[in-house]
Design an enzyme around this catalytic site. Structure first.
Site, PDB file in Angstrom:
ATOM      1  N   SER A 106       0.872  -1.162   0.000  1.00  0.00           N
ATOM      2  CA  SER A 106       0.000   0.000   0.000  1.00  0.00           C
ATOM      3  C   SER A 106       0.913   1.217   0.000  1.00  0.00           C
ATOM      4  CB  SER A 106      -0.921   0.002   1.219  1.00  0.00           C
ATOM      5  OG  SER A 106      -2.010   0.868   0.967  1.00  0.00           O
ATOM      6  N   GLU A 107       0.660   2.146  -0.916  1.00  0.00           N
ATOM      7  CA  GLU A 107       1.661   3.190  -1.192  1.00  0.00           C
ATOM      8  C   GLU A 107       1.866   4.176  -0.045  1.00  0.00           C
ATOM      9  OE1 GLU A 107      -1.093   2.640  -2.974  1.00  0.00           O
ATOM     10  OE2 GLU A 107      -2.130   4.496  -3.478  1.00  0.00           O
TER      11      GLU A 107
END
Lengths: 232, 217
Positions: B45-46
């Protein structure tokens, strides 16, 4: 050692003035410098530019500064959680510069590391590339992006020592480490401030050299935007 | 016709052993629920986690642990946390194998639009431009038509672009398609959907091979 500790948020924000540019860490409401934001509301500084991935929600985080119309310009990647923001933007009261998230992080990191500009493929062929230099590397077009300049960076860390060494927790790390040292003055608030020597140097995420002022914050709310759970 | 979970389930078949995968917000988030459990896969997840796990129980909710959709999550064994610059270093440096994201429009040359409707909706691009600008393998998860019934698979995008010539595959409620030589090549039909229905819902040029099989769900 060089002590960076200040006694409170008021002392930490000394020198903050109208029309300045601020960097603020956090992703959504996770890892935002709650104490510093509240003090910016108290100081009522106007016409400020904020570099922050998001713009808070209507009644918390940067949303508090938006509500009082203290912000002239926002530089962010995603602003979708804030109705007042959208209203001010669509009516033209608020200037907004939308920047791809990775480019936003790298423009902070570039400032931190003394790199004036860099090339990235993100945004090539889109509105983001308008007016920017394009160069091909390895057969692929890239656009030039420049380092940010800011007067203050407001950072939230989990633990820190009086020498300004910092440790972050979970995904509250996000933009905080890359904004340290990317502004003229970096102000850090921590949940727990300890004496130098109490943090294991092996586990320091950001060395104190990037920090000018550090204080222990108070009354963290740590609001959750999307509380998603499963059955126990 | 598939529903959102059906689309996610079909896309999960594209997730291979050893992949690091970035999931966008919306339908892509559901993909994690359908990945086979006999293969090794990690979700990135960025906002700064590799090794994202399922939602926490109420007792384990941690405000300092969220995904890019701002949902509370857990970290799996072997997970790691990092800052936003390193996160996008993973993405830009092509260390992430597969990106799955939603779209408002996809064009037959692989262009994608998913961040802005001028004058109406401006939420920002978030990490989408960085993801589509660098990822090698980009799958779009979306409905074949919008709420007004208009095709989202177009000759050219009408909305502001997120990226150019970057989409590799599209999975919709009607079909699986691939971008080949500037056209949408039909690979599979959704259960119960015939080719005429797909043709009718696709504004862009379709390449229709002789045998188009039904998706195996």
């Amino acid at each position: 050692m060089i002590i960076k500790k200040v006694n409170n948020v008021q002392e930490a924000l000394t020198g903050v003035k109208d029309s300045m540019t601020f960097m603020l860490g956090g992703f959504g409401l996770c890892g935002i410098p709650e104490n510093s934001i509240n003090e910016l509301v108290n100081l009522n500084v106007k016409d400020i530019t904020c570099i922050s991935n998001n713009a808070g929600v209507d009644d918390f985080g940067l949303g508090l500064l938006l509500k009082k119309k203290q912000i002239k310009k926002m530089i962010s990647s995603y602003v979708g959680e804030n109705a007042e923001f959208e209203r001010q933007m669509l009516s033209g009261e608020l200037e907004v510069d939308l920047v791809p998230q990775g480019t936003l992080a790298e423009r902070c990191r570039a400032a931190q590391h003394g790199i004036p500009a860099f090339f990235t493929p993100a945004g090539y062929g889109t509105e983001v590339a308008e007016g920017k230099e394009v160069r091909d590397f390895n057969g692929k077009p890239h656009i030039m992006e420049t380092a940010f300049h800011a007067d203050f960076a407001f950072i939230k860390a989990w633990k820190g020592d009086e020498a300004g060494n910092l440790i972050f927790k979970g995904t509250a790390r996000n933009f905080n480490p890359v904004m340290c040292g990317a502004a003229k003055i970096t102000v850090v608030e921590v949940e727990e401030l300890v004496k130098p020597g109490e943090l294991d140097p092996n586990f320091v995420h950001v060395p104190g050299v990037f920090v000018q002022r550090i204080f222990e914050g108070k009354n963290y709310e740590k609001r959750i935007e999307q509380r998603t759970t499963k059955e126990a | 016709m598939l529903d959102k979970n059906g689309i996610a389930k079909r896309i999960a078949q594209e997730v291979k052993d050893g992949y690091y995968v970035n999931l966008g917000i919306g339908i892509p988030t559901l993909v994690a629920n359908y990945v086979r459990d006999d293969i090794q896969v990690e979700f990135q997840s960025e906002n700064g986690i590799l090794g994202m796990g399922p939602f926490p129980t109420e007792a384990n909710v941690d405000a300092d642990l969220i995904n890019a959709g701002k949902q509370t999550i857990t970290a799996r064994k072997g997970a790691s946390f990092f800052d936003s610059a390193m996160s996008f270093g993973m993405i830009r440096g092509q260390h992430v194998d597969l990106t799955i994201l939603g779209a408002m429009e996809v064009a037959q040359n692989g262009n994608i639009a998913n961040w802005k409707i001028p004058g109406k909706m401006v939420k920002g691009m978030g990490g989408a431009m960085d993801l589509v600008g660098s990822a090698k393998n980009i799958i779009v998860a979306m409905m074949h038509t919008n709420r007004a019934g208009q095709s989202k698979l177009l000759k050219e995008c009408s909305l502001p672009l997120t990226g150019v010539k970057c989409v590799t595959k599209i999975v919709t409620n009607l079909a699986v398609l691939e971008i080949v030589d500037g056209k949408f090549k039909l690979l599979e039909r959704a259960p119960g959907i015939n080719i005429e229905e797909i043709k009718k819902a696709t504004e862009g040029d379709l390449l229709i091979p002789e045998n188009v099989t039904e998706m195996k769900m």
